[in-house]
Enzyme design. Structure first.
Site, short mmCIF file in Angstrom:
data_model
loop_
_atom_site.label_atom_id
_atom_site.label_comp_id
_atom_site.label_asym_id
_atom_site.label_seq_id
_atom_site.Cartn_x
_atom_site.Cartn_y
_atom_site.Cartn_z
N HIS A 81 73.12 1.51 90.00
CA HIS A 81 73.65 0.08 89.91
C HIS A 81 74.87 -0.12 89.92
O HIS A 81 75.52 -1.23 90.15
CB HIS A 81 73.35 -0.48 88.46
N ASP A 100 62.97 3.72 90.99
CA ASP A 100 63.31 3.28 89.66
C ASP A 100 62.74 2.07 89.37
O ASP A 100 62.75 1.32 90.48
CB ASP A 100 64.80 3.29 89.64
N HIS A 149 64.10 -0.43 88.12
CA HIS A 149 65.24 -1.63 88.27
C HIS A 149 65.55 -1.51 89.79
O HIS A 149 65.62 -0.71 90.40
CB HIS A 149 66.17 -1.17 87.47
N ASP A 177 61.67 5.12 84.96
CA ASP A 177 61.21 3.95 84.09
C ASP A 177 60.17 3.21 84.51
O ASP A 177 59.78 2.22 83.84
CB ASP A 177 62.67 3.18 83.61
#
Ligand code: ZN
Length: 369
Positions: A142, A179, A181, A267
């Site tokens: 990120h 991931d 996200h 995740d």
């Protein structure tokens, strides 16, 4: 030249990056009671511990991390941002961006995290190993050029991808981020660059907000070389496998990267507190197998995984074991006690609304051929 060895990057200092007393992903302070930051060492430490207890750790080629250099980091980040986290790190720490804590010495640990992924790259490029898993911390996908974000300080995958291009002279690399996200930082790092195909398979509209849409497809010379597959919340192994079979693998076959970097978060696993997907260890094993098959086809098996998120400390180690077993071709015989529970849940097969989303993403493949 294939040698079949799997490298593993680890350093105890990764566990000493102190994210302090958040309440999960949120800063504490009245009315929010102090708690434990969701990005804490436990999940990653247990992953490494299970590798050891299973016996697999002994069979892996240990790769010593190094510090990333300023020159390597500044290919992506701004000098001002680097100075900011260095200053915070030399005092008592602070925030480097949304939900992103810098603790005492975190700057140096972040250099070692990015440098761990770089060391994995170097081991692959020298032929020391065939593929590698860098279990690094803090995570990176990120992080943006001028700010930390989502627990990430330095863009480990971007920095390493740029090094593969600038230093090793690769003409085409790919990143495949699983991931839960959106890998917004990795996307940003290569958005205008046709030398990198960036792919992110993530939960639709999860984090960052309003990011990772299917229409974010690259810009300028990079147009067509960024593929987002935002799967609906609740997607299980069937949806992930379909996304790989129908979009990720064909994209890699068309683009023919010389290296595949996988920002690897756990995740998307069932039970994770920050995602709403239903992946399990069998699913991660299956996706790894698919990537290895296409990597054998296009890039002599070169896969470099770097660790990202994953916040359920009990289940995540079993995803890691499955992935590293697959990468190394060594089966430990250790069974995942969570697998039966997760596999039996409804929604593990591809559902019509997920199929529709994947069909939209398939249309992006036309731009690659
Ligand atoms: Zn994540």
């Amino acid at each position: 030249m294939k040698n079949g060895k799997t490298g593993f990057v680890w350093h105890e200092l990764y566990m000493w990056h102190n994210t302090g007393n958040y309440a999960g992903p949120i800063p504490y302070g009245n009315p929010v009671q102090p708690g434990v930051h969701v990005e804490n060492p436990e999940t990653k430490r247990r992953f490494r511990n299970l590798l050891e207890v299973s016996g697999l750790y002994d069979s892996l080629e240990k790769i010593q991390p190094r510090n990333a250099t300023e020159e390597e980091i500044l290919r992506f980040h701004t000098p001002e941002y680097l100075e900011k986290i260095k200053t915070l790190s030399e005092s008592d720490g602070g925030e480097a961006g949304f939900a992103t804590l810098v603790g005492r010495d975190s700057y140096n640990i972040a250099l070692l995290s990015a440098g761990g992924v770089l060391a994995g790259l170097e081991a692959i490029m020298s032929g020391q190993v065939q593929n590698a898993y860098a279990l690094v911390r803090p995570p990176g996908h990120h992080a943006l050029p001028d700010t930390g974000m989502g627990f990430c300080l330095l863009g480990n995958a971007v920095i390493t991808g740029k090094h593969a291009i600038e230093h090793f002279g690769l003409e085409r690399i790919a990143t495949v981020d699983w991931d839960v996200h959106h890998g917004n930082g990795t996307q940003t790092g290569f958005y205008n660059d046709p030398r990198a195909l960036t792919i992110s398979v993530h939960q639709d509209c999860c984090f960052p907000p309003d990011s990772g849409h299917i229409h974010e497809n690259g810009e300028g010379e990079g147009e067509g070389f960024n593929i987002n597959i935002p799967l609906p919340a609740g997607s299980g192994v069937g949806a992930y496998e379909a996304a790989f079979d129908r979009v990720v693998v064909p994209a890699l076959q068309a683009y023919k990267p010389q290296l595949i970097i996988v920002p690897s978060g756990f995740d998307a696993g069932d039970f994770d507190p920050l995602g709403r997907m239903q992946m399990h260890s069998g699913g991660f094993r299956s996706l790894t197998k698919k990537l290895m098959a296409v990597a054998d086809e296009v890039c002599d098996g070169r896969i470099l995984m770097c660790h990202e998120g994953g916040y359920n400390a009990e289940t995540a180690p079993f995803y890691g074991l499955a992935i590293v077993e697959q990468l190394s071709g060594i089966q430990t015989g250790v069974e995942d006690p969570f697998l039966g529970l997760m596999a039996a849940q409804s929604g593990q097969t591809l559902l019509p609304h997920q199929d529709k989303m994947i069909a939209e993403a398939e249309k992006l493949l036309g731009k690659l051929s």
